[in-house]
Enzyme design. Sequence first.
Site, PDB file in Angstrom:
ATOM      1  CD  GLU A   1       8.315  19.358  46.463  1.00  0.00           C
ATOM      2  OE1 GLU A   1       8.734  18.201  46.223  1.00  0.00           O
ATOM      3  OE2 GLU A   1       7.252  19.578  47.071  1.00  0.00           O
TER       4      GLU A   1
ATOM      5  CD  GLU B   1       3.206  20.032  46.336  1.00  0.00           C
ATOM      6  OE1 GLU B   1       3.655  20.474  45.258  1.00  0.00           O
ATOM      7  OE2 GLU B   1       3.477  18.903  46.790  1.00  0.00           O
TER       8      GLU B   1
END
Length: 818
Positions: A207, A291
Site C-alpha cells: 500500500e 487484500e
Amino acid sequence: MFSRVSHPRSDGTGGVRRRSWWTGWRPHRIAVSVTAAMTTAAAVLTGFAAPAQAATAITINGGSGGRALDGIGAVSGGGGNSRLLIDYPEPQRSDILDYLFKPGYGAAMQLLKVEIGGDTNSTSGAEPSHEHTRGSVNCNRGYEWWLMEQAKARNANIALAGLAWGAPGWIGNGNFWSNDSIDYLVAWLDCAGTHGLTINYLGGWNEKGYNATWYKNLRSALNSHGYGNVKIVASDDFGWGAADESLRDPAFANAVQVFGSHYVCGYRSAQNNCPSSNNAISTGKSLWASENGSDDYNAGAQALARGINRDYIDGKMTGYINWPVLAAITPNIPWATTGVAVAQQPWSGNYSIGKSAWVMGQTTQFTAPGWRYLDSSSGYLGGNRNNGSYVSLKSTNNSDYSTIIETMDAGGAQTLDFTVTGGLSTGTVHVWSTNVRSNNSADFFVRGNDVTPNGGRFSLTVQPGYVYSITTTSGQGKGTAVSPPQGNLQLPYSDNFDGYATGREAKYLMDQQGSFEIAGCAAGRTGQCVRQMSDQTPIYWTSGHAEPFTLLGDLTWRNYTVSSDVLLEKPGYVQLIGRGNTYNHQGPQNMNGYYFRVTDGGAWSILSNNTSGNWRTLASGNTSALGTGRWHTLALTLNGSSLTAAVDGTTVGRATDSTWVAGQIGYGTGQGVTAQFDNLSITPGDGSGNPNPTGEIRSAASNRCLDVNGASQSDGAVVQIWDCNGGANQQWSAGTNNQLTVYGNKCLDVASTASGSRARIMSCTGGSNQQWRLNADGTIVGVGSGLCLDVNGQGTANGSAVQIWTCNGGSNQQWVRG
C-alpha cells in the site's frame, strides 16, 4: 425432464444443542428430497412459498472460455495477527491449523500470503526481520516460516506469497525503493529455501504505491539468483495504476506477472460490486483482489460470500486474499476478531472457528488452483445482483466441475434449472451448503442428498442467505475438533527465557513495535535473555511512530508486581509496562496503561498514557545511574490506585492514580535502544483476582464505567458506559442468585433474550433475565440468554449503549471489576 433437489431450512430446534461461541463444529447433514419430476413440491418442503418468478436457467458449459483460478486464501501479517498460534498447546494448535489449511476439513486455503517482517508495527503488531542489520541474516526468526511449513504439510499444493509492510531502517538509508530492499528480499527467498519452502509470489511494498524501475530491477535480480519462477505481484495498493503503467512500459509489463489491488469492492464493504478495470483485464495478466476483508470472523461472512464470486464476475480476478488468516492476538490488540478464526488464549487452548471459514470452504473445498472459470456459466441469478451470484469452474481433467452459488441478498427461494454440456460429467452431483444468516454451527457446511441428473439436466431450489456448492468431485468434509473452554492466565507467572532457541520469541510475548527476541545474555550472564534488536528507526508502515514495546498477559490481571532484570546496551531508557490495555493501531504508542521508565543516567518516572497519546507524569526523580552493560532489577507494583516503583530492591517512587484498573505487562525501550531483559516475574498482589464485592464495572475497551443513565432509579432506566465518577449509579454488587444490583435494590436486566436487547435496571424479581455469570475471561454472560454484556457497535464514547450480544471475544465484551 429435470431432477429437482430442495434444501430445507433448519427444523427450528437447531438440530443440536446450542454451543458457546468458542466451541468447534459438529457435522450435521441436511435432508434433501429428489424426484424425477416435481413442480412446487421442493419449495413447499422448505417451508417457503413457491417462487413467483420463472425458474432461472443455467447452462454449465465445459466449452466456455475463462481464466485459471490462482487461489482463495488469506494474509498472515500486516501484522502480528497470527502471533499466538505458535504458542497453543496440542492438540488445539494442530486442530486450528487443520481448520485453516487441511483439505476437506475447514477453510482449506489455497493461497497463503505472509508478511516479510520489518521490526515495525503493521496493524496488530510488529514482526521480526530476518536481517535487523545489514548482512546479519537469521533465517529462523519469527513464526511465519513455521506457519508456512505447517500449511505446506497439510496441503502440498498451497501457493505461498511474501510481501513487506515495513523494513529495518538501514535499507536504502530509509528509502524502501532501493537496491538494498531488492537484496533484502532475495535474502528472504534464500531463507525460505533453508526451510524447504518454495515461494510462488513476491510483492513490493504494501500500500505504498509502486516504482516501475524498482520492479524491473527486482525481476532481473530474481532471474539472476535462480528465482525466475517466482512471480512478481504489483502493486498491492488501491486501484490498478500499475496495470495502466504496464501498457505504457513493456519492460515493466514483462517484469510483473500478477496485478493485485486491495479492497476492490470498497474498504470493509458488503462486496456487492467488485470491478477491476478495462486496462487491467486487457493486460492478459492474472488479476488479484490481493487484500480484502478486515471483517469480523462471523459478521464478515456475507461480504466474503459475495466477494469471492463477484471479484471474478465483475473484474476477472482469479485470486482472492482475505485479511487476515486469523486473529491470534489478545482482545486489546486492534482487529481482535478479524479473519476466519479467533485464537486469543493459548494458555487455555480456547479458539473459535468463524462462519467465514465455512464460506471460504464452500469454494476452496470444491476447486483447486489451475481449474478454469467458465465465463458463460457464471453471472447473477436472473441477471439481478440482488438475487445472488454464481460461478462455475471446471477441473483440469476437463470433466469434473463445481458451481458456487450465493444468495446473500435474495428475498425468497429461487429455483435454478441446470443443463450440463460441453464434455462435463453428467454424473451424480453433490450438494453442500452454509446458511450464512444462521448463528447455529449445525447450519454451516452441511451436505445434502446427492442429485442424479436426467439427460444432463437437474434443478435446485436455493434459499436466501445461503452459499451452495454443487460438484461432481468428492473429498469434502467438515472438521469435528472442539475447543476447550476459556480460562485466565493464572498468576504468579514467570519466565527465565533459558528454554528458547536464539532468534525465537518468548512464549506469549507479543511485539507491538521493534523486535524482542531471544539472544545469549550479555555482561557475563549465562543462559538466554530477551533482547530488543531494532537499533535504528525503521521504515514505518503505520502513521503513528511508536518506540519499541512488547506485551504479555491477561487483561483481567489487576493487582500485581511485575519485575525483571534489565541491561541497557547503549544510552537511553528501558521501561516496564503495567495494566497495558487498549491501544490505537495507527499510533501504537497511544496505549492505555502505566509505565515505569528509567534512563541510563538514573532518571526515573511513573507515567500514564491513553489511546489519545495524553502522557501524564505521575511521579519522577533520580536514582543511581543504571549505566550501560550492567544488570539491574526493576519492579512496578500496582495495587488498587497505589503505584510503587523500585530499582534493585529499593523503592524509588510512589504515585496514586485510579485511571487504569487491569491489563497486561510489557517491556519497552527508547527508539533504537538495544537492551536485554531476564527473569520476568509477575506475582499477584492484594485482592488480585478477587474484585471488591461492590464497586465499578469498567469496559476493557474504553475504561469507562457501567452507568445508569441520568442516575435514574426508575424501572426501565437504560444502562450505558460513562466516565467513572464514583456515583451511586456506577456502584454494582454481585448479589445473591447471580444478580448484579445497583442502589441496593435494582437489578441489571434485559427485556428479551435476543441479540441487541438493551440493558436496563428493574426491580429484582429473580428471573433468569436478571442473572449473570461473571466469567474469568472478563465476560459477563446472561444466564437466560447465553449472550454477552456488550457495548453496542464497539463504542467507547460516553453514552454508548450497553446491550446483550453473541459472545465474540471483542474487548467491548470484556469487563473489569474493582
